[in-house]
Design an enzyme around this catalytic site. Structure first.
Site, PDB file in Angstrom:
ATOM      1  N   LEU A  83       0.742  -1.359   0.224  1.00 27.97           N
ATOM      2  CA  LEU A  83       0.013   0.151   0.106  1.00 27.97           C
ATOM      3  C   LEU A  83       0.844   1.312   0.071  1.00 27.97           C
ATOM      4  O   LEU A  83       0.182   2.341  -0.084  1.00 27.97           O
ATOM      5  CB  LEU A  83      -1.079   0.036   1.165  1.00 27.97           C
ATOM      6  CG  LEU A  83      -2.076  -0.992   0.985  1.00 27.97           C
ATOM      7  CD1 LEU A  83      -3.113  -1.065   2.345  1.00 27.97           C
ATOM      8  CD2 LEU A  83      -2.950  -1.127  -0.084  1.00 27.97           C
ATOM      9  N   HIS A 105      -3.497  -4.877  -9.653  1.00 32.98           N
ATOM     10  CA  HIS A 105      -4.480  -4.213  -9.241  1.00 32.98           C
ATOM     11  C   HIS A 105      -5.764  -4.514  -9.647  1.00 32.98           C
ATOM     12  O   HIS A 105      -5.967  -5.025 -10.527  1.00 32.98           O
ATOM     13  CB  HIS A 105      -4.147  -2.593 -10.042  1.00 32.98           C
ATOM     14  CG  HIS A 105      -5.118  -1.576  -9.491  1.00 32.98           C
ATOM     15  ND1 HIS A 105      -4.901  -0.820  -8.344  1.00 32.98           N
ATOM     16  CD2 HIS A 105      -6.360  -1.266  -9.798  1.00 32.98           C
ATOM     17  CE1 HIS A 105      -6.025   0.035  -7.981  1.00 32.98           C
ATOM     18  NE2 HIS A 105      -6.924  -0.254  -9.096  1.00 32.98           N
ATOM     19  N   GLU A 122      -6.997 -13.109  -9.941  1.00 39.57           N
ATOM     20  CA  GLU A 122      -5.762 -12.811  -9.454  1.00 39.57           C
ATOM     21  C   GLU A 122      -4.804 -13.905  -9.120  1.00 39.57           C
ATOM     22  O   GLU A 122      -3.666 -14.208  -9.699  1.00 39.57           O
ATOM     23  CB  GLU A 122      -5.872 -11.795  -8.285  1.00 39.57           C
ATOM     24  CG  GLU A 122      -6.307 -10.651  -8.429  1.00 39.57           C
ATOM     25  CD  GLU A 122      -6.130  -9.715  -7.163  1.00 39.57           C
ATOM     26  OE1 GLU A 122      -6.164 -10.030  -6.071  1.00 39.57           O
ATOM     27  OE2 GLU A 122      -6.309  -8.562  -7.626  1.00 39.57           O
TER      28      GLU A 122
HETATM   29  C1  GRF Z   1      -5.183  -7.695  -4.119  1.00 40.20           C
HETATM   30  O1  GRF Z   1      -6.684  -7.341  -4.463  1.00 40.20           O
HETATM   31  C2  GRF Z   1      -4.504  -6.939  -5.341  1.00 40.20           C
HETATM   32  O2  GRF Z   1      -4.883  -6.730  -6.563  1.00 40.20           O
HETATM   33  C3  GRF Z   1      -4.207  -5.540  -4.563  1.00 40.20           C
HETATM   34  O3  GRF Z   1      -4.181  -5.792  -3.146  1.00 40.20           O
HETATM   35  C4  GRF Z   1      -5.067  -7.204  -3.011  1.00 40.20           C
HETATM   36  C5  GRF Z   1      -3.973  -7.655  -2.057  1.00 40.20           C
HETATM   37  O4  GRF Z   1      -4.751  -8.840  -1.386  1.00 40.20           O
HETATM   38  N1  GRF Z   1      -3.010  -4.671  -4.939  1.00 40.20           N
HETATM   39  P1  GRF Z   1      -3.794 -10.064  -0.807  1.00 40.20           P
HETATM   40  O5  GRF Z   1      -2.989  -9.419   0.451  1.00 40.20           O
HETATM   41  O6  GRF Z   1      -2.718 -10.899  -1.799  1.00 40.20           O
HETATM   42  O7  GRF Z   1      -4.725 -11.150  -0.450  1.00 40.20           O
END
Ligand code: GRF
Length: 196
Positions: free
Chosen positions: A86, A105, A175
């Site tokens: 973040l 993202h 993802e």
């Molecule tokens: C994911 O949705 C990614 O796209 C975004 O942050 C989230 C991370 O989730 N950048 P995690 O910590 O991998 O579960």
């Protein structure tokens, strides 16, 4: 063996998925996990896979960017994966890993990206806007939030009865399905390594 680092601030479900995927690779290895959040789930995943991990407090990213670069070099890291990280990556780190850093993202960039657009804020904005599709974007990282060159996108339909949670769950599946495969492809290309 090429070593890459994963940066994350949260639960680390993508990190876990990537650790699993590359566990058996003889080309690419997760060599370091970095988080700015002390209790981040990503640290437990690293420990489980016996991958070195570091908690680097947020202010260090701003104040000692060169130290971040030298830490990465010390661990022989030549590629960086941002998975739910973040903080803004300092310019010095972006320059040192130019073309060798990617982010994922949870929207179809350039829509619903930029500073402050993370987590369910993205999905809530998508629902509010009334668009009929959303998805994921895997892109190179440059000096601006979510603006680097797009490498890959995959779409999901936004349903009338979707909530931020239901949309997030479908997007998370995408993802997990794509991120490790695309990473592997990119690293093979960059390092001209063969598929394993
Ligand atoms: C994911 O949705 C990614 O796209 C975004 O942050 C989230 C991370 O989730 N950048 P995690 O910590 O991998 O579960």
């Amino acid at each position: 063996m090429h070593k890459f680092a994963i940066f994350g601030s949260g639960s680390g479900s993508n990190a876990l998925n990537i650790l699993n995927h590359f566990q058996k690779s003889n080309q690419f290895q997760v060599g370091l996990v970095i988080t700015n959040r002390k209790g981040a789930g990503i640290l437990q995943h690293a420990a489980h896979f016996q991958v070195p991990s570091l908690h680097i407090p947020s202010n260090e990213f701003k104040e000692r960017p060169r130290h971040i670069v030298s830490t990465l070099r010390d661990h022989q890291i030549d590629f960086i994966v941002l998975a739910g990280f973040l903080l803004k990556i300092p310019d010095e780190v972006v320059e040192a890993f130019d073309g060798k850093m990617v982010n994922i993202h949870p929207s179809l960039l350039p829509a619903f990206g930029g500073s402050g657009m993370y987590g369910d804020k993205v999905h809530e904005a998508v629902l509010k806007s009334g668009v009929s599709e959303s998805g994921i974007t895997i892109h190179f990282v440059n000096e601006h939030y979510d603006e680097g060159k797009t490498i890959f996108q995959a779409k999901v339909e936004v349903r009338k009865d979707d909530t931020a949670q239901s949309l997030r769950e479908r997007i998370q599946k995408l993802e997990h399905q794509w991120f490790p495969l695309i990473l592997e492809k990119i690293m093979i290309k960059i390092f001209k390594a063969g598929a394993h």
